[in-house]
Scaffold this motif. Structure first.
Motif, PDB file in Angstrom:
ATOM      1  N   ILE A 106      23.329  50.184  84.186  1.00  0.00           N
ATOM      2  CA  ILE A 106      24.579  49.567  83.790  1.00  0.00           C
ATOM      3  C   ILE A 106      24.907  50.098  82.396  1.00  0.00           C
ATOM      4  O   ILE A 106      24.000  50.367  81.607  1.00  0.00           O
ATOM      5  CB  ILE A 106      24.505  48.020  83.783  1.00  0.00           C
ATOM      6  CG1 ILE A 106      25.900  47.392  83.589  1.00  0.00           C
ATOM      7  CG2 ILE A 106      23.529  47.517  82.722  1.00  0.00           C
ATOM      8  CD1 ILE A 106      25.936  45.881  83.827  1.00  0.00           C
ATOM      9  N   THR A 107      26.178  50.278  82.138  1.00  0.00           N
ATOM     10  CA  THR A 107      26.612  50.659  80.799  1.00  0.00           C
ATOM     11  C   THR A 107      27.202  49.414  80.162  1.00  0.00           C
ATOM     12  O   THR A 107      28.211  48.898  80.649  1.00  0.00           O
ATOM     13  CB  THR A 107      27.667  51.782  80.848  1.00  0.00           C
ATOM     14  OG1 THR A 107      27.091  52.911  81.506  1.00  0.00           O
ATOM     15  CG2 THR A 107      28.121  52.164  79.448  1.00  0.00           C
ATOM     16  N   VAL A 108      26.554  48.933  79.124  1.00  0.00           N
ATOM     17  CA  VAL A 108      27.039  47.756  78.402  1.00  0.00           C
ATOM     18  C   VAL A 108      27.686  48.256  77.122  1.00  0.00           C
ATOM     19  O   VAL A 108      27.022  48.755  76.233  1.00  0.00           O
ATOM     20  CB  VAL A 108      25.896  46.761  78.093  1.00  0.00           C
ATOM     21  CG1 VAL A 108      26.425  45.572  77.318  1.00  0.00           C
ATOM     22  CG2 VAL A 108      25.223  46.306  79.380  1.00  0.00           C
ATOM     23  N   HIS A 109      29.009  48.111  77.063  1.00  0.00           N
ATOM     24  CA  HIS A 109      29.736  48.535  75.869  1.00  0.00           C
ATOM     25  C   HIS A 109      29.599  47.508  74.759  1.00  0.00           C
ATOM     26  O   HIS A 109      29.528  47.871  73.587  1.00  0.00           O
ATOM     27  CB  HIS A 109      31.209  48.768  76.187  1.00  0.00           C
ATOM     28  CG  HIS A 109      31.424  49.905  77.121  1.00  0.00           C
ATOM     29  ND1 HIS A 109      31.189  51.206  76.774  1.00  0.00           N
ATOM     30  CD2 HIS A 109      31.841  49.927  78.412  1.00  0.00           C
ATOM     31  CE1 HIS A 109      31.449  51.991  77.806  1.00  0.00           C
ATOM     32  NE2 HIS A 109      31.847  51.236  78.805  1.00  0.00           N
ATOM     33  N   ASP A 110      29.565  46.260  75.131  1.00  0.00           N
ATOM     34  CA  ASP A 110      29.389  45.198  74.147  1.00  0.00           C
ATOM     35  C   ASP A 110      29.113  43.905  74.885  1.00  0.00           C
ATOM     36  O   ASP A 110      29.435  43.769  76.069  1.00  0.00           O
ATOM     37  CB  ASP A 110      30.626  45.037  73.264  1.00  0.00           C
ATOM     38  CG  ASP A 110      30.289  44.522  71.865  1.00  0.00           C
ATOM     39  OD1 ASP A 110      29.135  44.092  71.645  1.00  0.00           O
ATOM     40  OD2 ASP A 110      31.167  44.562  71.003  1.00  0.00           O
ATOM     41  N   ALA A 111      28.510  42.982  74.181  1.00  0.00           N
ATOM     42  CA  ALA A 111      28.213  41.677  74.761  1.00  0.00           C
ATOM     43  C   ALA A 111      28.053  40.675  73.628  1.00  0.00           C
ATOM     44  O   ALA A 111      27.778  41.045  72.490  1.00  0.00           O
ATOM     45  CB  ALA A 111      26.929  41.747  75.599  1.00  0.00           C
TER      46      ALA A 111
END
Length: 166
Positions: free
Chosen positions: A31-36
């Motif tokens: 998964i590519t998590v750009h921000d959280a």
């Protein structure tokens, strides 16, 4: 296309447990998590604890100011004093462009209460079967919001075994 999802957990620690799974998935390029960001509201606390997860964020990440303003609007937490108050209206209007309108803000306020938590994730390229396997056995979250289309949203709900809404 990046997807914004907001998940609610029945426990104050549920969102943090999910973060550990996201970190693991991200390290394995599943998964590519750009921000959280997480909101954790321990029972008995006057206000929730907010945390941006910069260690997951890559290029294109949302700024701390975005999360601060969003959470300020949702939880009515004064962040930077009265000088920023006028900016809340402008930010609130622009949030509607991505589907975060007054109704969603009210829904999040109503659902994220003492003893619960929430996870806000901007991601893409999820390998859904691997995501499902990683989250197996964890607290099942409730999907509060996604900017996905109806078919994609139903697939996401299936991954977490949640009934689709009408």
């Amino acid at each position: 296309m990046a997807t914004l999802t907001i998940w609610r957990y029945e426990t104050a620690g549920g969102a943090q447990e999910a973060v550990r799974s996201l970190e693991s998935l991200s390290k394995r390029d599943l998964i590519t998590v750009h921000d959280a960001a997480t909101v954790s509201w321990p029972e008995g606390a006057k206000k929730p604890k907010l945390r941006q997860l910069r260690n997951l964020a890559g290029r294109g990440a949302l700024s701390g100011a975005f999360w601060g303003m969003l959470f300020g609007l949702i939880f009515l937490i004064p962040l930077f004093g009265a000088a920023v108050g006028a900016a809340f209206g402008a930010i609130g209007g622009s949030l509607a462009d991505v589907g975060i309108d007054d109704d969603l803000i009210k829904q999040i306020r109503d659902e994220v209460t003492p003893g619960t938590s929430a996870l806000f994730v901007l991601s893409e390229d999820a390998v859904l079967d691997k995501v499902q396997a990683e989250f197996a056995g964890q607290e099942k979250p409730k999907l509060i919001f996604t900017n996905l289309g109806a078919d994609q949203e139903d697939k996401l709900r299936d991954v977490f075994a949640e009934e689709p809404t009408a």
